[in-house]
Enzyme design. Structure first.
Site, short mmCIF file in Angstrom:
data_model
loop_
_atom_site.label_atom_id
_atom_site.label_comp_id
_atom_site.label_asym_id
_atom_site.label_seq_id
_atom_site.Cartn_x
_atom_site.Cartn_y
_atom_site.Cartn_z
N TYR A 77 0.83 -1.20 0.04
CA TYR A 77 -0.11 0.18 -0.01
C TYR A 77 0.69 1.24 0.03
CZ TYR A 77 -3.63 -3.17 0.62
OH TYR A 77 -4.49 -3.88 0.49
N TYR A 127 7.89 11.45 4.34
CA TYR A 127 7.20 10.50 4.43
C TYR A 127 7.01 10.14 2.94
CZ TYR A 127 2.49 8.02 4.33
OH TYR A 127 1.65 7.22 4.30
N LYS A 131 7.84 6.80 1.07
CA LYS A 131 6.77 5.50 0.35
C LYS A 131 7.08 5.49 -0.99
CE LYS A 131 3.46 4.33 2.07
NZ LYS A 131 3.41 2.74 2.65
N1 LIG Z 1 -3.30 6.85 7.24
C1 LIG Z 1 -3.38 7.48 6.04
O1 LIG Z 1 -4.09 8.52 5.90
C2 LIG Z 1 -2.94 6.86 4.69
C3 LIG Z 1 -3.13 7.59 3.56
C4 LIG Z 1 -2.64 6.93 2.32
C5 LIG Z 1 -2.04 5.91 2.39
N2 LIG Z 1 -1.75 5.27 3.85
C6 LIG Z 1 -1.02 3.93 3.58
O2 LIG Z 1 -2.07 2.90 3.86
C7 LIG Z 1 -1.12 1.83 4.64
C8 LIG Z 1 -2.11 1.52 5.95
O3 LIG Z 1 -2.02 2.71 6.72
P1 LIG Z 1 -2.80 2.70 8.05
O4 LIG Z 1 -3.30 4.05 8.14
O5 LIG Z 1 -3.73 1.56 8.17
O6 LIG Z 1 -1.46 2.75 9.13
P2 LIG Z 1 -1.47 2.76 10.67
O7 LIG Z 1 -3.07 2.70 11.16
O8 LIG Z 1 -0.72 4.13 11.07
O9 LIG Z 1 -1.01 1.25 10.95
C9 LIG Z 1 0.26 1.12 10.78
C10 LIG Z 1 0.53 -0.30 11.01
O10 LIG Z 1 2.15 -0.45 10.67
C11 LIG Z 1 2.60 -0.91 11.78
N3 LIG Z 1 3.89 -0.76 11.99
C12 LIG Z 1 4.52 0.54 12.05
N4 LIG Z 1 5.96 0.37 12.50
C13 LIG Z 1 6.31 -0.96 12.26
C14 LIG Z 1 7.57 -1.94 12.23
N5 LIG Z 1 8.57 -1.22 12.65
N6 LIG Z 1 7.37 -3.05 12.23
C15 LIG Z 1 6.24 -3.67 12.03
N7 LIG Z 1 5.14 -3.06 11.88
C16 LIG Z 1 5.12 -1.63 12.07
C17 LIG Z 1 1.68 -0.62 12.89
O11 LIG Z 1 2.17 -1.39 14.19
P3 LIG Z 1 2.07 -1.00 15.57
O12 LIG Z 1 0.80 -1.12 15.86
O13 LIG Z 1 2.89 -1.80 16.43
O14 LIG Z 1 2.68 0.47 15.78
C18 LIG Z 1 0.44 -0.75 12.56
O15 LIG Z 1 -0.02 -1.92 12.57
C19 LIG Z 1 0.02 2.37 4.64
O16 LIG Z 1 0.83 1.76 3.81
C20 LIG Z 1 -0.01 3.81 4.38
O17 LIG Z 1 1.40 4.41 4.18
C21 LIG Z 1 -2.33 5.59 4.92
#
Ligand SMILES: NC(=O)c1ccc[n+]([C@@H]2O[C@H](COP(=O)([O-])OP(=O)(O)OC[C@H]3O[C@@H](n4cnc5c(N)ncnc54)[C@H](OP(=O)(O)O)[C@@H]3O)[C@@H](O)[C@H]2O)c1
Length: 300
Positions: free
Chosen positions: A98, A124, A128
């Site tokens: 993603y 960031y 990515k």
């Molecule tokens: N959030 C947004 O607005 C957004 C927008 C566009 C795209 N995205 C993309 O969508 C995807 C999902 O995002 P999300 O919002 O669901 O992310 P999120 O809620 O911030 O969750 C991040 C996940 O990554 C895990 N993580 C972080 N550091 C890690 C490490 N060192 N080793 C293993 N796991 C780790 C976290 O685990 P812990 O629980 O242990 O911290 C958590 O499970 C990502 O690729 C992000 O870049 C997000």
């Protein structure tokens, strides 16, 4: 099919977890067992679980903090996906990864196509994008789903922050000159499963059907428009709120460590035509999330 899911405690990972079990045997190790910041941990987990499909929903997502912690963000968002993709290439496995609208600079007013030039405006986004490049160059069968403005009934996100502030304050000032499409995790997880079901077992995402794919709901709004919809929806669900006034402001009145793209709208043609997925309008996609939050508030 053996599936390795990273980030299962995150917004998207949580939504994906249950759904992925329809496709195969899912392992979803926590960060302690599968730490993307530690290269040996990534390699050892891959060697132990030998997945046919890696679903990488983990990421370093703290956009402002990434300006200070660029190395940590690079390790998690670029280096770890590179290791996963190289492992997948060497073992005939595939990777579903993603990524984000933040790979684009947000200048201009034409919805971003998958083939458009990337040019991230913050650390960031740069990490990515580096992850995307590493996966594309790995030779692994891959699909990189770029999404925007992700939110859920749980986790740290704009919708939950707005609801908290609307309970605590009488006035909110919200940015009105950044445009995008809010994407609920439940919909992106469902769309991901539908995409995966189109491939079945064996080698996934080969040739024409790999690469980047833009996935978000229909329609566009600003953060102000999104906040208004959240607050209207909360009022309809009789959630207690203190807010009386919501003021639209320009980005210049809300400085943040990381710059944000102004225009984050995706062209969704590829999703519609190649994968036959018709996204809902973002307003309709918001309703189940608000129902979930309102239900949890009533039960607590
Ligand atoms: N959030 C947004 O607005 C957004 C927008 C566009 C795209 N995205 C993309 O969508 C995807 C999902 O995002 P999300 O919002 O669901 O992310 P999120 O809620 O911030 O969750 C991040 C996940 O990554 C895990 N993580 C972080 N550091 C890690 C490490 N060192 N080793 C293993 N796991 C780790 C976290 O685990 P812990 O629980 O242990 O911290 C958590 O499970 C990502 O690729 C992000 O870049 C997000």
């Amino acid at each position: 099919m053996r599936i390795l899911l990273s980030g299962a405690t995150g917004q998207l990972g949580r939504a994906l977890h249950g759904n992925l079990t329809r496709l195969g045997e899912v392992s979803a190790p926590t960060r302690a067992a599968f730490d993307l910041a530690v290269e040996e941990s990534v390699r050892q987990t891959l060697d132990a679980l030998r997945p046919d499909l890696i679903v990488n929903a983990a990421a370093y997502t703290a956009v402002d903090r990434a300006e200070e912690e660029r190395d940590a963000a690079q390790q998690i968002n670029a280096r770890a996906p590179a290791i996963m993709a190289k492992w997948a290439a060497a073992h005939g496995s595939a990777i579903l990864h993603y990524s984000t609208d933040y790979v684009f600079d947000g200048k201009g007013r034409t919805p971003w196509k998958e083939s458009d030039q990337t040019d991230p405006v913050n650390a960031y986004g740069a990490t990515k994008r580096a992850g995307e490049i590493a996966i594309a160059e790995s030779g692994a069968a891959h699909l990189i789903v770029r999404t925007s403005w992700l939110y859920d009934a749980q986790g740290a996100n704009f919708a939950r922050t707005i609801l908290r502030l609307a309970r605590e304050r009488s006035e909110l000032r919200i940015i009105d000159d950044q445009i995008g499409a809010p994407t609920p995790a439940w919909w992106l997880a469902e769309a991901s499963i539908r995409i995966l079901q189109q491939f079945g077992d064996g080698i996934l995402f080969e040739g024409r059907r790999g690469g980047p794919l833009h996935a978000a709901p229909e329609g566009t709004t600003s953060w102000y428009g999104f906040a208004m919809a959240i607050i209207d929806g909360a009022r309809e669900r009789a959630m207690p709120l203190s807010v009386e006034k919501i003021v639209p402001i320009p980005t210049s009145e809300y400085p943040t460590p990381a710059a944000r793209p102004e225009f984050s709208v995706f062209d969704l043609s590829r999703l519609r035509t190649e994968f036959e997925i018709s996204p809902p309008h973002w307003r309709d996609a918001l309703a189940p999330v608000l129902d979930d939050i309102a239900g949890k508030a009533q039960n607590s």
